[in-house]
Scaffold this motif. Structure first.
Motif, PDB file in Angstrom:
ATOM      1  N   ALA A 142      -0.415   7.919   0.158  1.00 41.79           N
ATOM      2  CA  ALA A 142      -0.942   6.763   0.896  1.00 41.79           C
ATOM      3  C   ALA A 142      -0.421   6.757   2.336  1.00 41.79           C
ATOM      4  CB  ALA A 142      -0.545   5.463   0.188  1.00 41.79           C
ATOM      5  N   VAL A 143       0.831   7.176   2.504  1.00 41.79           N
ATOM      6  CA  VAL A 143       1.414   7.229   3.852  1.00 41.79           C
ATOM      7  C   VAL A 143       0.698   8.300   4.682  1.00 41.79           C
ATOM      8  CG1 VAL A 143       3.545   7.499   5.209  1.00 41.79           C
ATOM      9  CG2 VAL A 143       3.650   6.482   2.920  1.00 41.79           C
ATOM     10  N   LEU A 144       0.400   9.432   4.045  1.00 39.54           N
ATOM     11  CA  LEU A 144      -0.337  10.510   4.728  1.00 39.54           C
ATOM     12  C   LEU A 144      -1.714  10.016   5.184  1.00 39.54           C
ATOM     13  CD1 LEU A 144      -0.662  13.498   5.605  1.00 39.54           C
ATOM     14  CD2 LEU A 144      -1.426  14.013   3.274  1.00 39.54           C
ATOM     15  N   GLU A 145      -2.381   9.239   4.319  1.00 35.32           N
ATOM     16  CA  GLU A 145      -3.687   8.685   4.693  1.00 35.32           C
ATOM     17  C   GLU A 145      -3.582   7.773   5.910  1.00 35.32           C
ATOM     18  OE1 GLU A 145      -6.715   9.667   3.763  1.00 35.32           O
ATOM     19  OE2 GLU A 145      -5.457  11.133   2.739  1.00 35.32           O
ATOM     20  N   ARG A 146      -2.537   6.957   5.932  1.00 35.52           N
ATOM     21  CA  ARG A 146      -2.331   6.066   7.085  1.00 35.52           C
ATOM     22  C   ARG A 146      -2.099   6.877   8.357  1.00 35.52           C
ATOM     23  NH1 ARG A 146      -1.618   0.572   6.364  1.00 35.52           N
ATOM     24  NH2 ARG A 146      -1.052   0.579   8.552  1.00 35.52           N
ATOM     25  N   TYR A 147      -1.339   7.957   8.228  1.00 37.78           N
ATOM     26  CA  TYR A 147      -1.052   8.821   9.382  1.00 37.78           C
ATOM     27  C   TYR A 147      -2.336   9.436   9.924  1.00 37.78           C
ATOM     28  CZ  TYR A 147       0.609  12.824  12.079  1.00 37.78           C
ATOM     29  OH  TYR A 147       0.813  13.749  13.077  1.00 37.78           O
ATOM     30  N   LYS A 148      -3.160   9.970   9.022  1.00 36.49           N
ATOM     31  CA  LYS A 148      -4.429  10.602   9.437  1.00 36.49           C
ATOM     32  C   LYS A 148      -5.341   9.584  10.137  1.00 36.49           C
ATOM     33  CE  LYS A 148      -4.841  14.137   5.814  1.00 36.49           C
ATOM     34  NZ  LYS A 148      -5.601  14.434   4.580  1.00 36.49           N
ATOM     35  N   LYS A 149      -5.402   8.381   9.562  1.00 31.50           N
ATOM     36  CA  LYS A 149      -6.240   7.323  10.134  1.00 31.50           C
ATOM     37  C   LYS A 149      -5.718   6.918  11.527  1.00 31.50           C
ATOM     38  CE  LYS A 149      -8.074   2.908   8.726  1.00 31.50           C
ATOM     39  NZ  LYS A 149      -7.652   1.719   7.995  1.00 31.50           N
ATOM     40  N   ILE A 162       2.963   3.373  10.249  1.00 33.23           N
ATOM     41  CA  ILE A 162       2.592   4.339   9.208  1.00 33.23           C
ATOM     42  C   ILE A 162       3.337   4.008   7.908  1.00 33.23           C
ATOM     43  CG2 ILE A 162       2.616   6.807   8.562  1.00 33.23           C
ATOM     44  CD1 ILE A 162       1.013   6.357  11.098  1.00 33.23           C
ATOM     45  N   LEU A 163       4.635   3.724   8.072  1.00 33.01           N
ATOM     46  CA  LEU A 163       5.513   3.439   6.935  1.00 33.01           C
ATOM     47  C   LEU A 163       6.431   2.295   7.355  1.00 33.01           C
ATOM     48  CD1 LEU A 163       6.782   4.504   4.174  1.00 33.01           C
ATOM     49  CD2 LEU A 163       8.326   5.850   5.584  1.00 33.01           C
ATOM     50  N   GLU A 187       0.811  -1.224   0.000  1.00 33.90           N
ATOM     51  CA  GLU A 187       0.000   0.000   0.000  1.00 33.90           C
ATOM     52  C   GLU A 187       0.848   1.280   0.000  1.00 33.90           C
ATOM     53  OE1 GLU A 187      -2.872  -0.001   3.301  1.00 33.90           O
ATOM     54  OE2 GLU A 187      -2.628   2.173   3.363  1.00 33.90           O
ATOM     55  N   ILE A 188       1.989   1.243   0.680  1.00 32.44           N
ATOM     56  CA  ILE A 188       2.782   2.481   0.800  1.00 32.44           C
ATOM     57  C   ILE A 188       3.811   2.629  -0.334  1.00 32.44           C
ATOM     58  CG2 ILE A 188       2.399   2.789   3.284  1.00 32.44           C
ATOM     59  CD1 ILE A 188       5.785   1.524   2.064  1.00 32.44           C
TER      60      ILE A 188
END
Ligand code: MN
Length: 212
Positions: free
Chosen positions: A198-205, A165-166, A92-93
């Motif tokens: 995609a990494v930013l989305e994971r961080y927000k989630k 996150i990453l 995903e990342i």
């Protein structure tokens, strides 16, 4: 079976020349495929299939509560459940048309925590290079703060109360066909295939999960 091997959103050759198609195909179908199959088999063995069936291909709850898994299957679940989730994140990342730097609030937080993006990149690469044997380097969120760390084998940050996150897979199966023993070169080139949106989305989630 509660968990399925996810499809990639890009073809196996999309990360070339940094990661070759053959490595991607074997890594996804064989390695990740095996972790997925074994996780399902072990859950079945422990009569836990029904318990996790509704989790929508997300094994986080299992990994966060690894100590509550019966001892007879715990090590297996640790390895294969960890492997299943770690690789879900890994595909995903990454992506084609990637690279560059973190954006948005993640960029701000990286700067606040590590001084600058290049300092972060250097420290992350160092953690990946120094992980002895097989394992992963991570940028995770713990207690609302970013942290850099690495884990052995297929251990997940979720087992340490952190949300990944990453992550960078530094098992030899991730790079040996193209890079042989040159792990440092693989690490250096990997920065070109990171899908920062995609990494930013994971961080927000992860920030939202933490606030629950
Ligand atoms: Mn792997």
């Amino acid at each position: 079976m509660p968990f399925q091997l996810p499809k990639l959103s890009y073809p196996y050759n999309a990360l070339e020349p940094h990661i070759d198609a053959k490595t991607m195909e074997i890594h996804h179908t064989k390695h990740h495929g095996t972790y997925t199959d074994n996780l399902n088999k072990l859950l079945d063995e422990g009569k836990l299939t029904d318990k996790y069936k509704a989790d929508g291909n997300d094994a986080s709850a299992i990994l966060m509560n690894i100590e509550s898994i019966p001892e007879s299957i715990r090590t297996g679940i640790r390895n294969h459940g960890g492997g299943f989730m770690n690789h879900n994140l890994f595909w995903e990342i990454m992506g084609p048309k990637a690279g560059g730097e973190a954006t948005g609030e993640l960029a701000d937080e990286i700067k606040k925590t590590f001084g600058s993006f290049s300092d972060f990149k250097e420290k992350f690469s160092d953690a990946a290079a120094k992980r002895f044997g097989s394992g992963w380097a991570w940028l995770s969120l713990k207690g609302g703060k970013l942290m850099l760390h690495s884990t052995a084998n297929q251990d997940s940050p979720l087992m340490e109360g952190a949300i990944p996150i990453l992550g960078l897979d530094v098992w030899e199966h991730a790079y040996y066909l193209l890079y042989q023993n040159k792990r440092a070169e693989y690490i250096k080139n990997w920065w070109n295939v990171i899908n920062w949106p995609a990494v930013l989305e994971r961080y927000k989630k992860a920030m939202k999960t933490k606030m629950k």
